[in-house]
Design a protein around this motif. Structure first.
Motif, PDB file in Angstrom:
ATOM      1  N   SER A 220       6.918   7.530   8.699  1.00  0.00           N
ATOM      2  CA  SER A 220       7.351   8.058   9.744  1.00  0.00           C
ATOM      3  C   SER A 220       6.520   8.491  11.032  1.00  0.00           C
ATOM      4  O   SER A 220       7.014   9.135  11.852  1.00  0.00           O
ATOM      5  CB  SER A 220       7.666   9.904   9.249  1.00  0.00           C
ATOM      6  OG  SER A 220       6.497  10.346   8.900  1.00  0.00           O
ATOM      7  N   SER A 221       5.437   7.521  11.142  1.00  0.00           N
ATOM      8  CA  SER A 221       4.777   7.556  12.281  1.00  0.00           C
ATOM      9  C   SER A 221       3.901   6.292  12.313  1.00  0.00           C
ATOM     10  O   SER A 221       3.693   5.648  11.195  1.00  0.00           O
ATOM     11  CB  SER A 221       3.484   8.913  12.176  1.00  0.00           C
ATOM     12  OG  SER A 221       2.832   8.742  10.913  1.00  0.00           O
TER      13      SER A 221
ATOM     14  N   LEU B  42      -2.274   2.191   8.250  1.00  0.00           N
ATOM     15  CA  LEU B  42      -3.329   2.581   6.946  1.00  0.00           C
ATOM     16  C   LEU B  42      -3.724   1.413   6.289  1.00  0.00           C
ATOM     17  O   LEU B  42      -4.942   1.307   5.817  1.00  0.00           O
ATOM     18  CB  LEU B  42      -2.869   4.057   6.363  1.00  0.00           C
ATOM     19  CG  LEU B  42      -2.821   5.057   6.870  1.00  0.00           C
ATOM     20  CD1 LEU B  42      -1.844   6.213   6.070  1.00  0.00           C
ATOM     21  CD2 LEU B  42      -4.410   5.426   7.152  1.00  0.00           C
TER      22      LEU B  42
ATOM     23  N   VAL C 271       0.779  -1.238  -0.095  1.00  0.00           N
ATOM     24  CA  VAL C 271      -0.129  -0.022  -0.016  1.00  0.00           C
ATOM     25  C   VAL C 271       0.808   1.372  -0.035  1.00  0.00           C
ATOM     26  O   VAL C 271       0.540   2.260  -0.834  1.00  0.00           O
ATOM     27  CB  VAL C 271      -0.856   0.176   1.066  1.00  0.00           C
ATOM     28  CG1 VAL C 271      -1.821   1.196   1.269  1.00  0.00           C
ATOM     29  CG2 VAL C 271      -1.961  -0.945   1.101  1.00  0.00           C
ATOM     30  N   LEU C 272       1.786   1.095   0.988  1.00  0.00           N
ATOM     31  CA  LEU C 272       2.674   2.721   0.804  1.00  0.00           C
ATOM     32  C   LEU C 272       3.627   2.722   0.019  1.00  0.00           C
ATOM     33  O   LEU C 272       4.083   3.978  -0.555  1.00  0.00           O
ATOM     34  CB  LEU C 272       3.164   2.565   2.589  1.00  0.00           C
ATOM     35  CG  LEU C 272       2.206   2.638   3.627  1.00  0.00           C
ATOM     36  CD1 LEU C 272       2.956   2.383   5.094  1.00  0.00           C
ATOM     37  CD2 LEU C 272       0.970   3.253   3.511  1.00  0.00           C
TER      38      LEU C 272
ATOM     39  N   ALA D 222      -6.662  -0.614   7.770  1.00  0.00           N
ATOM     40  CA  ALA D 222      -7.865   0.026   7.713  1.00  0.00           C
ATOM     41  C   ALA D 222      -8.245  -0.122   6.420  1.00  0.00           C
ATOM     42  O   ALA D 222      -9.338  -0.507   5.938  1.00  0.00           O
ATOM     43  CB  ALA D 222      -7.585   1.404   8.090  1.00  0.00           C
ATOM     44  N   GLN D 223      -7.266  -0.079   5.445  1.00  0.00           N
ATOM     45  CA  GLN D 223      -7.931  -0.239   3.975  1.00  0.00           C
ATOM     46  C   GLN D 223      -8.189  -1.659   3.580  1.00  0.00           C
ATOM     47  O   GLN D 223      -9.398  -1.794   2.890  1.00  0.00           O
ATOM     48  CB  GLN D 223      -6.628  -0.048   2.979  1.00  0.00           C
ATOM     49  CG  GLN D 223      -6.944   0.253   1.593  1.00  0.00           C
ATOM     50  CD  GLN D 223      -5.935   0.872   0.568  1.00  0.00           C
ATOM     51  OE1 GLN D 223      -5.119   1.643   0.976  1.00  0.00           O
ATOM     52  NE2 GLN D 223      -5.651   0.286  -0.612  1.00  0.00           N
TER      53      GLN D 223
ATOM     54  N   ALA E  22       2.563   4.379  -3.254  1.00  0.00           N
ATOM     55  CA  ALA E  22       1.973   5.732  -3.007  1.00  0.00           C
ATOM     56  C   ALA E  22       3.098   6.581  -2.709  1.00  0.00           C
ATOM     57  O   ALA E  22       2.970   7.775  -2.757  1.00  0.00           O
ATOM     58  CB  ALA E  22       0.956   5.729  -2.089  1.00  0.00           C
ATOM     59  N   GLY E  23       4.346   6.162  -2.641  1.00  0.00           N
ATOM     60  CA  GLY E  23       5.488   7.036  -2.323  1.00  0.00           C
ATOM     61  C   GLY E  23       5.460   7.477  -0.884  1.00  0.00           C
ATOM     62  O   GLY E  23       6.030   8.509  -0.731  1.00  0.00           O
ATOM     63  N   ILE E  24       4.768   6.586   0.002  1.00  0.00           N
ATOM     64  CA  ILE E  24       4.745   6.983   1.558  1.00  0.00           C
ATOM     65  C   ILE E  24       5.742   6.706   2.332  1.00  0.00           C
ATOM     66  O   ILE E  24       6.005   5.314   2.094  1.00  0.00           O
ATOM     67  CB  ILE E  24       3.201   6.728   1.986  1.00  0.00           C
ATOM     68  CG1 ILE E  24       1.933   7.291   1.186  1.00  0.00           C
ATOM     69  CG2 ILE E  24       3.356   6.915   3.622  1.00  0.00           C
ATOM     70  CD1 ILE E  24       0.939   6.748   1.949  1.00  0.00           C
ATOM     71  N   GLU E  25       6.770   7.078   2.611  1.00  0.00           N
ATOM     72  CA  GLU E  25       7.849   6.999   3.781  1.00  0.00           C
ATOM     73  C   GLU E  25       7.195   7.087   5.068  1.00  0.00           C
ATOM     74  O   GLU E  25       7.338   7.920   5.553  1.00  0.00           O
ATOM     75  CB  GLU E  25       9.033   7.853   3.466  1.00  0.00           C
ATOM     76  CG  GLU E  25       9.652   7.314   2.046  1.00  0.00           C
ATOM     77  CD  GLU E  25      11.141   8.182   1.782  1.00  0.00           C
ATOM     78  OE1 GLU E  25      11.371   8.583   3.074  1.00  0.00           O
ATOM     79  OE2 GLU E  25      11.516   8.186   0.741  1.00  0.00           O
TER      80      GLU E  25
ATOM     81  N   SER F 153       0.747   6.031  12.773  1.00  0.00           N
ATOM     82  CA  SER F 153      -0.551   6.124  11.979  1.00  0.00           C
ATOM     83  C   SER F 153      -0.409   5.736  10.448  1.00  0.00           C
ATOM     84  O   SER F 153      -1.397   5.163   9.914  1.00  0.00           O
ATOM     85  CB  SER F 153      -1.224   7.807  12.241  1.00  0.00           C
ATOM     86  OG  SER F 153      -0.228   8.299  11.280  1.00  0.00           O
ATOM     87  N   GLN F 154       0.682   5.766  10.122  1.00  0.00           N
ATOM     88  CA  GLN F 154       1.000   5.407   8.770  1.00  0.00           C
ATOM     89  C   GLN F 154       1.077   3.801   8.477  1.00  0.00           C
ATOM     90  O   GLN F 154       0.521   3.242   7.517  1.00  0.00           O
ATOM     91  CB  GLN F 154       2.158   5.988   7.950  1.00  0.00           C
ATOM     92  CG  GLN F 154       1.971   7.649   7.791  1.00  0.00           C
ATOM     93  CD  GLN F 154       3.338   8.243   7.599  1.00  0.00           C
ATOM     94  OE1 GLN F 154       4.437   7.667   8.082  1.00  0.00           O
ATOM     95  NE2 GLN F 154       3.410   9.100   6.565  1.00  0.00           N
TER      96      GLN F 154
END
Lengths: 405, 178
Positions: free
Chosen positions: A250-251, A257, A241-242, A260-261, A245-248, A253-254
């Protein structure tokens, strides 16, 4: 029933905040290209925990009692200072992890949760029996299996995941130094020294004898690899998932995700309980390890099987360690950063516990007929080289990569 | 006895003079060496462009995490507190990205333009994430339902986010990012 409980506890107790954060960060940046490090770390911790449990069961003495006896007070004292400091850093990260998980579930500031988490850890250490504490935290930690469920619900391209894992190589957009920095961090997360202090002291707490060695071996050899698979599913969820999307990461909450998806609120709730339990269980283990290491070195009365009044300095050490952890976190330091530091410094400190255990496991005076066999020694020597290389490379890689950034 | 103490004092005074001289020489040398520099954080053009790209990649990551958060919340797959915490975390990440850009001293006109474009793009994403938090609060029963700043629907919010993310992507491409 007892064996099943031991295995389930080993699975649930394997993952802590270090595994959680490091696997998610690695999955979001490198996909599954570092999964080989998890395999390497799991095999290593299986050997390491099995060996330290065997030493404790046969000799009746825990890690730091033996370290002081074999190395002498001065060298063992230096070892204690380094091990205690790394353990305190890990304890700080775990308390921070509890606060972050509660912050995520409630949206209430983590600084309000930090003292609550510290107090809860102390209360359990003070009041709850060792086996109850170990089993409840381990079983609730099993809820992290929600990451595995999420991975299947996401319906990933399994071939693509396999291509990321085999052959292992850094992605084109990442610098090789960063790849190796995270390899060391992942190795440190899988083989944190506190697990060995806890495992060997726990064997004494539960009065293991040579007869318990078979059960110990089954728990470790089945439970830890399954716990390692749980770590891989965390990385895989991030990779599915991450990463695209280019999500690195850092928390925290990420990290949730993808859950949840995939599974919505119910699965998310299950995973959040699992995260709180896993970090809480690890906080208990690291706090206990602080008390174990200092009390064993100083020759104080120690153990949860003794009433607090009969092991006052052991309990006081744990209270001070928890207060220090809470104090560090209350300075507003980022718990995720503390976690990232703790896994890297765990790799640095690994030889300090690994070498003495390996030496004693080969000593017939301590071990009698339970001394290491040839195959175990060959594997132990290979791991000695890996552990030393990881320890020497950790800090230069941290400086060269700006802590992986 | 008395003479011995005088001797000790003289030796102490001589040591103090040596230490003071070394400190003075070190400070003078450092000041002289740095006097030729324009500013302490001066960078080469390539380094400045890479720093802009890093900050924009962080902003893009925050924008994408916001997108997933809003999508999942609108589908009822996230709780309000988890969504709020996730958005707060993205605001912190955007704050870090903005700080990295505002404290950068561009060495040439190209990197200065890249920095300005990047700052504007990061600001736009931050505005949308702030509104996403308001939308989340309104959804969770907060008294914001009639406020002008609160987007009426998730789709409107996601459209604004897509526009802001596009600007970050353009700025990132200009800075040599992926």
């Amino acid at each position: 029933m007892g064996a099943a409980l031991g295995i389930l506890t080993a699975i649930g107790g394997f993952v802590d905040i270090g595994d959680l954060v490091t696997n998610a960060v690695v999955g979001s940046r490198f996909g599954l290209s570092l999964v080989w490090v998890v395999v390497l770390g799991v095999v290593g911790i299986c050997r390491f925990a099995n060996m330290s449990g065997r030493v404790a069961a046969v000799s009746g003495r825990a890690t730091f009692e033996i370290i002081r006896e074999r190395l002498g007070p001065r060298a063992a004292g230096a070892n204690l200072v380094a091990s205690f400091a790394i353990n305190l850093l890990t304890l700080t990260a775990e308390i921070g992890g509890i606060a972050l998980a509660l912050h995520l579930a409630s949206s209430v500031e983590p600084r309000l949760w930090i003292p609550v988490a510290g107090l809860a850890v102390w209360l359990v250490l003070w009041r709850v029996k060792f086996d109850v504490m170990e089993n409840v935290a381990g079983l609730l930690g099993l809820l992290l299996i929600g990451f595995a469920v999420a991975l299947f619900l996401l319906g990933p391209d399994w071939g693509e995941l396999l291509r990321q894992a085999v052959p292992p190589s850094p992605p084109a957009n990442e610098h090789p130094a960063a790849y190796w920095y995270y390899a060391v961090a992942l190795f440190g997360a899988a083989m944190t020294p506190y697990e060995v202090f806890f495992f060997s002291s726990g064997a004494v707490e539960e009065r293991w004898t040579a007869k318990d060695l078979a059960t110990n071996r089954v728990n470790v050899l089945i439970g830890f690899p399954l716990g390692g698979m749980l770590s891989v599913t965390i990385a895989a969820c991030a990779a599915v998932v991450l990463l695209p999307a280019g999500i690195e990461v850092s928390s925290l909450s990420q990290i949730v995700l993808p859950v949840a998806q995939a599974g919505g609120v119910m699965l998310l709730a299950v995973v959040l309980v699992g995260i709180v339990a896993a970090t809480f269980g690890a906080a208990l283990e690291t706090a206990l390890s602080s008390g174990y290491s200092l009390a064993q070195y100083m020759g104080w009365s120690w153990g949860k099987f003794r009433r607090p009044a009969h092991a006052a300095r052991f309990h006081l050490t744990m209270i001070v360690a928890v207060l220090l952890g809470v104090g560090i976190l209350m300075t507003s330091v980022d718990p995720v950063t503390v976690t990232e530091m703790s896994v890297v410094f765990s790799a640095v400190a690994l030889p300090l516990t690994y070498v003495p255990i390996l030496v004693v496991a080969n000593d017939p005076q301590y071990m009698g007929r339970y001394v290491n066999g040839r195959v175990v020694n060959a594997l132990g020597t290979v791991y000695l080289v890996i552990v030393v290389v990881a320890a020497l490379a950790a800090i230069p890689l941290m400086i060269a990569t700006g802590a992986g950034s | 006895m008395h003479g011995g103490r005088v001797g000790t004092t003289r030796r102490g005074a001589a040591r103090s003079v040596v230490v003071a001289s070394v400190l003075t020489a070190t400070l003078t040398g450092t000041l002289t060496a740095t006097a030729g520099c324009t500013v302490a954080s001066h960078q080469e053009p390539g380094q400045a462009t890479a720093a802009v790209a890093d900050a924009l990649a962080e902003a893009r990551s925050a924008a994408q995490a916001t997108r997933i958060t809003v999508e999942q919340l609108s589908r009822g797959r996230l709780t309000g507190p988890v969504a709020d915490t996730a958005l707060l975390d993205q605001l912190r990440a955007l704050d870090d990205a903005e700080l990295a850009l505002t404290t950068l001293v561009p060495p040439d006109a190209t990197s200065s333009d890249q920095r300005s474009t990047g700052l504007s793009a990061v600001g736009d994403v931050t505005d949308v994430v702030v509104r996403a938090r308001e939308w989340t609060a309104a959804r969770s029963g907060g008294d914001l339902a009639g406020a002008d700043a609160v987007p009426p629907t998730a789709d409107a919010l996601l459209a604004d986010l897509a526009t802001a993310t596009g600007a970050v992507d353009d700025a990132l491409a200009a800075a040599g990012g992926p």
